[in-house]
Design a protein around this motif. Structure first.
Motif, PDB file in Angstrom:
ATOM      1  N   ASN A 174       0.825  -1.212   0.000  1.00 34.14           N
ATOM      2  CA  ASN A 174       0.000   0.000   0.000  1.00 34.14           C
ATOM      3  C   ASN A 174       0.859   1.263   0.000  1.00 34.14           C
ATOM      4  O   ASN A 174       0.490   2.276  -0.610  1.00 34.14           O
ATOM      5  CB  ASN A 174      -0.949   0.010   1.205  1.00 34.14           C
ATOM      6  N   THR A 175       2.006   1.186   0.677  1.00 34.19           N
ATOM      7  CA  THR A 175       2.914   2.343   0.692  1.00 34.19           C
ATOM      8  C   THR A 175       3.530   2.562  -0.683  1.00 34.19           C
ATOM      9  O   THR A 175       3.675   3.699  -1.136  1.00 34.19           O
ATOM     10  CB  THR A 175       4.012   2.139   1.755  1.00 34.19           C
ATOM     11  N   MET A 176       3.874   1.475  -1.358  1.00 32.93           N
ATOM     12  CA  MET A 176       4.398   1.589  -2.724  1.00 32.93           C
ATOM     13  C   MET A 176       3.330   2.151  -3.670  1.00 32.93           C
ATOM     14  O   MET A 176       3.614   2.983  -4.543  1.00 32.93           O
ATOM     15  CB  MET A 176       4.879   0.229  -3.246  1.00 32.93           C
ATOM     16  N   ARG A 177       2.093   1.713  -3.470  1.00 39.08           N
ATOM     17  CA  ARG A 177       0.983   2.242  -4.277  1.00 39.08           C
ATOM     18  C   ARG A 177       0.802   3.739  -4.029  1.00 39.08           C
ATOM     19  O   ARG A 177       0.511   4.498  -4.954  1.00 39.08           O
ATOM     20  CB  ARG A 177      -0.325   1.503  -3.924  1.00 39.08           C
ATOM     21  N   LEU A 178       0.991   4.135  -2.786  1.00 36.04           N
ATOM     22  CA  LEU A 178       0.872   5.551  -2.441  1.00 36.04           C
ATOM     23  C   LEU A 178       1.900   6.378  -3.210  1.00 36.04           C
ATOM     24  O   LEU A 178       1.598   7.464  -3.712  1.00 36.04           O
ATOM     25  CB  LEU A 178       1.083   5.716  -0.929  1.00 36.04           C
ATOM     26  N   ALA A 179       3.125   5.848  -3.312  1.00 35.72           N
ATOM     27  CA  ALA A 179       4.166   6.551  -4.069  1.00 35.72           C
ATOM     28  C   ALA A 179       3.797   6.653  -5.550  1.00 35.72           C
ATOM     29  O   ALA A 179       4.079   7.664  -6.201  1.00 35.72           O
ATOM     30  CB  ALA A 179       5.503   5.827  -3.910  1.00 35.72           C
ATOM     31  N   LYS A 180       3.126   5.633  -6.055  1.00 35.35           N
ATOM     32  CA  LYS A 180       2.796   5.621  -7.484  1.00 35.35           C
ATOM     33  C   LYS A 180       1.558   6.445  -7.815  1.00 35.35           C
ATOM     34  O   LYS A 180       1.494   7.098  -8.864  1.00 35.35           O
ATOM     35  CB  LYS A 180       2.588   4.174  -7.951  1.00 35.35           C
ATOM     36  N   PHE A 181       0.581   6.442  -6.920  1.00 40.44           N
ATOM     37  CA  PHE A 181      -0.710   7.057  -7.243  1.00 40.44           C
ATOM     38  C   PHE A 181      -0.992   8.327  -6.434  1.00 40.44           C
ATOM     39  O   PHE A 181      -2.137   8.717  -6.276  1.00 40.44           O
ATOM     40  CB  PHE A 181      -1.835   6.039  -7.029  1.00 40.44           C
ATOM     41  N   SER A 182       0.047   8.979  -5.938  1.00 38.30           N
ATOM     42  CA  SER A 182      -0.173  10.218  -5.182  1.00 38.30           C
ATOM     43  C   SER A 182      -0.570  11.347  -6.131  1.00 38.30           C
ATOM     44  O   SER A 182      -0.398  11.246  -7.349  1.00 38.30           O
ATOM     45  CB  SER A 182       1.094  10.606  -4.419  1.00 38.30           C
ATOM     46  N   SER A 183      -1.059  12.420  -5.547  1.00 38.18           N
ATOM     47  CA  SER A 183      -1.519  13.551  -6.374  1.00 38.18           C
ATOM     48  C   SER A 183      -0.396  14.526  -6.712  1.00 38.18           C
ATOM     49  O   SER A 183      -0.622  15.533  -7.376  1.00 38.18           O
ATOM     50  CB  SER A 183      -2.632  14.310  -5.637  1.00 38.18           C
ATOM     51  N   ILE A 184       0.819  14.230  -6.215  1.00 33.92           N
ATOM     52  CA  ILE A 184       1.974  15.080  -6.530  1.00 33.92           C
ATOM     53  C   ILE A 184       3.091  14.197  -7.112  1.00 33.92           C
ATOM     54  O   ILE A 184       3.133  12.983  -6.848  1.00 33.92           O
ATOM     55  CB  ILE A 184       2.491  15.822  -5.269  1.00 33.92           C
TER      56      ILE A 184
END
Length: 794
Positions: free
Chosen positions: A564-574
């Motif tokens: 989920n943390t890796m996904r956060l890096a990929k799909f963040s808004s910045i």
């Protein structure tokens, strides 16, 4: 004049010349590498071009086969063409820079320069890689244009890896040429480019060899052993892993002795000239011809025991016989055993009241005294001495930086008490109220300028982001394992600072927090640091504990959180940009794969290595390489070829040996950047963030169109795995892990190729990872890494 370097001629193909040629090929420059025609050619071969080029071709072949490799990718050697001085010297008329790297004899260099002058275009750069011959002697008898465009360009060996490039002006060198080379060395060659005066051994070797010889005299006087010294003078004080004696074995004792002898001969007015006289522990070993690796023995000797097992013996400095390696059992070393902060270690060691502390005080204080007397002889600015020694000899802190760390005034008092009184300017500095050689103002490092008795900005650093300089002023969040800094222009930087920057709960929290902060108030995020390594991967200790307790629910939660943390890096808004350097393994590689972009240092060693500990990449790495393989399919190309390539990279735990090789492995994309100079990495990554932001960054969405091969791919992988297994190339457990990798990358046992979502592949990945944690052989592999520090193939 607007000058660019498209083609370089390297004259001399020895160890240095061939490797300098390779490094220019690394950065995309076309290279002409020339050397002599072999002297002993038979009459019938004197007109044979291949025979006439044998010396240069053999030298280049040897260089390309050497380890570590001088070239980023073997295909880059196509940028190097070879020839000889007799047939091909006229081709120097076509190049932009001529670099002379022939033997260190002035008469031979002059002969080469005579030939160069017949063909060189006016305005062409001409430099020498000499390590000690004065520039003014090489300029004698040369044309005005030659002298105007001539200087020293002293690379350190190996040129790809050692960061130092010394630039030494001649008496008539155009200052614009020096400015160009200083800039080119920094930006394109990735070097710490240091301006030197034309003095014996320039800066790095003058100070570095002095420090070695000073230590040798102290070692002899104190009766220390080889093993004790190498334990005390390596990474524990921020020096190279090879420390003192091992470094001399690698470099060659004859090389060190030659430089020391030349310095003793040439430095008639040096107040510490006697330190360059060889102590017995050097003279005796040199007299016996034990030069180190090149003579198969030196201060260490590799041999085999009665069982045929390789062992390394150590030279006894009293009897000059080889025996078992000795260990350093000093209380000072025990006191810093758990201290990870280099500066704290040095403070403790130098002030410790035991034999080790005495050794540190004697050698450090003597070096401090020596460098103080070298200004203005070898440099007008003290910072150049630190830069040269650190880049050339692999010190993390230079002499003046170390002196600052220990306190200038307090150390001067202790130096005086031991008979190491520094130069007068140090006292003058203290008298006017300046108590340090460096200070930080507004995140920029300044140095003490002796003539003006004031502090000035170190040139070039004002345009760079140095985290060390903003650590106290720009930190906006932190925990024990990670820190977030505001690096200006609306960009944050996340730094890891765990051991080897391994990724545990604190780092995961850091990633999540930094992205959340950036999404709320900033334009984007850089993930990078100034340590030796980006990240050596996930923290295995916690996983090992849970697996040992068979707490699979907790492991499942760990994997899910990591994914989920890796996904956060990929799909963040910045935009999130990874800035890897050094090791970026396992989880460090997975994080980089999921960022919007990578800005990698050229010397980045990156890969998915989880199979080495009996696992598969579980943080989206397997999924990401499957996705990239699918995206690389082109019409007419068998799709399974691309997938098999990605599969093999994971199944063999392949690590790219450069950022360029990582591009070939599809870890770096064509749009990702490579930075040559490590000091520029964070700044370049920040520029990448701003480019993405200003281009109108759009938040990515999860892919649901990843093409997988199902049973078709599985059949191919199974055939390959069985072949390797039956040929005894892999173990049963290797085969089991490889099948798990293949299963995930193929999307499971689907009956036909079809499109699936990223989440579908992540779920398969998590299931496979979890299953492997229950395997006893996986636990054996993890145990070996954690407690023995080496991989186990079971």
């Amino acid at each position: 004049m607007n000058r660019s370097i498209r083609k370089v001629a390297v004259l001399g193909s020895g160890v240095m010349g061939s490797r300098i040629a390779c490094h220019f090929a690394n950065i995309g420059v076309e290279v002409l590498l020339l050397d002599m025609v072999p002297r002993d050619l038979p009459e019938e071969q004197k007109s044979n071009k291949a025979a006439r080029n044998k010396l240069v071709n053999d030298a280049l072949t040897t260089a390309l086969k050497s380890k570590p490799s001088p070239i980023y990718d073997l295909s880059f050697s196509n940028r190097i063409s070879t020839g000889n001085f007799e047939d091909d010297m006229s081709k120097v008329s076509e190049v932009d820079w001529i670099i002379e790297v022939v033997v260190e004899r002035l008469d031979i260099k002059k002969i080469i320069f005579d030939q160069v002058e017949k063909h060189r275009k006016p305005g062409t750069l001409i430099t020498s890689n000499t390590s000690g011959i004065p520039m003014h002697l090489m300029c004698e008898g040369r044309s005005e244009d030659f002298q105007k465009h001539f200087c020293g360009s002293h690379f350190f060996n190996p040129p790809r890896y050692l960061r130092l490039l010394e630039i030494i002006p001649g008496p008539k060198t155009d200052p614009a040429i020096i400015d160009f080379l200083m800039h080119y060395g920094d930006l394109f060659l990735g070097k710490e480019t240091v301006l030197c005066k034309d003095t014996p051994a320039f800066i790095a070797n003058r100070i570095g060899i002095y420090a070695i010889m000073s230590a040798m005299h102290t070692i002899e006087e104190m009766g220390l052993t080889v093993g004790e010294v190498d334990r005390m003078t390596g990474p524990i004080i921020g020096r190279a892993k090879s420390a003192t004696f091992r470094t001399m074995d690698v470099v060659g004792l004859d090389t060190t002795v030659n430089v020391a002898n030349n310095l003793h001969k040439g430095l008639q007015n040096d107040e510490a000239r006697e330190k360059f006289i060889l102590p017995g522990i050097v003279e005796e070993v040199h007299k016996r011809g034990w030069f180190g690796d090149k003579s198969k023995q030196g201060y260490f000797k590799k041999t085999k025991d009665a069982n045929g097992k390789t062992e390394i013996l150590e030279l006894d400095l009293k009897t000059y016989e080889y025996g078992e390696r000795t260990r350093a059992n000093f209380k000072a070393l025990e006191a810093v055993k758990e201290e990870e902060n280099l500066k704290a270690r040095i403070k403790t060691l130098v002030n410790f009241d035991d034999k080790a502390g005495e050794f540190y005080r004697t050698t450090f204080y003597d070096t401090f005294k020596y460098v103080s007397f070298r200004i203005p002889e070898i440099s007008d600015e003290l910072y150049r001495i630190d830069q040269a020694v650190c880049a050339g000899f692999g010190w993390e802190l230079g002499p003046y930086e170390t002196w600052d760390l220990l306190g200038v005034k307090a150390t001067v008092d202790k130096m005086e008490a031991m008979g190491f009184k520094p130069a007068a300017w140090v006292y003058e500095m203290l008298e006017v109220g300046n108590d340090a050689f460096y200070k930080i103002e507004k995140g920029i490092k300044h140095y003490y300028d002796i003539p003006s008795k004031s502090y000035k900005v170190i040139p070039g650093l004002d345009e760079l982001i140095i985290l060390e300089n903003i650590r106290e002023t720009n930190k906006v969040w932190g925990n024990p394992g990670a820190s977030v800094f505001d690096i200006g222009d609306g960009v944050l930087c996340l730094e890891f600072h765990t051991k080897m920057n391994s990724m545990g709960a604190e780092v995961i929290e850091g990633i999540q927090t930094a992205i959340s902060m950036a999404e709320k108030d900033y334009k984007g995020l850089v993930i990078g640091n100034e340590g030796p390594n980006f990240s050596a991967g996930a923290n295995l200790a916690m996983l090992f504990m849970y697996a040992g307790d068979q707490d699979y629910d907790e492991i499942n939660l760990m994997i899910a959180q990591f994914q989920n943390t890796m996904r956060l890096a990929k799909f963040s808004s910045i935009p999130v940009v990874a800035a890897p350097a050094g090791l970026a393994l396992g989880g460090g590689c997975e994080l980089s794969l999921h960022c919007d972009a990578i800005q990698a240092h050229a010397e980045t060693y990156i890969g998915l290595v989880e199979v080495g500990v009996g696992l598969i990449p579980g943080g989206g790495g397997t999924k990401e390489l499957a996705l990239r393989a699918a995206d690389s399919y082109v019409a007419g190309d068998p799709e399974l070829n691309r997938l098999q390539e990605a599969f093999m990279n994971i199944a063999t735990a392949k690590v790219a040996t450069s950022a360029e090789e990582a591009r070939g492995m599809n870890i770096l994309r064509p749009t990702d950047g490579i930075t040559m100079n490590r000091k520029r990495l964070i700044s370049d990554a920040k520029k990448k963030v701003l480019e993405l932001h200003e281009a109108g960054y759009t938040q990515p969405v999860e892919r649901k169109d990843v093409k997988v091969q199902g049973v078709t791919g599985l059949a191919l992988f199974e055939a390959g795995i069985n072949g390797m297994l039956f040929g005894n190339y892999i173990s049963e457990h290797d085969a089991k892990i490889a099948r798990k990798v293949g299963y995930v990358m193929c999307g499971g046992d689907l009956t036909a190729p079809q499109e699936v979502s990223e989440q579908y592949l992540l779920d398969l990945e998590r299931e496979a990872f979890l299953a492997l944690t229950a395997e006893p052989k996986t636990l054996e592999r993890i145990h070996s890494i954690l407690f023995k520090g080496k991989p186990l193939r079971n």
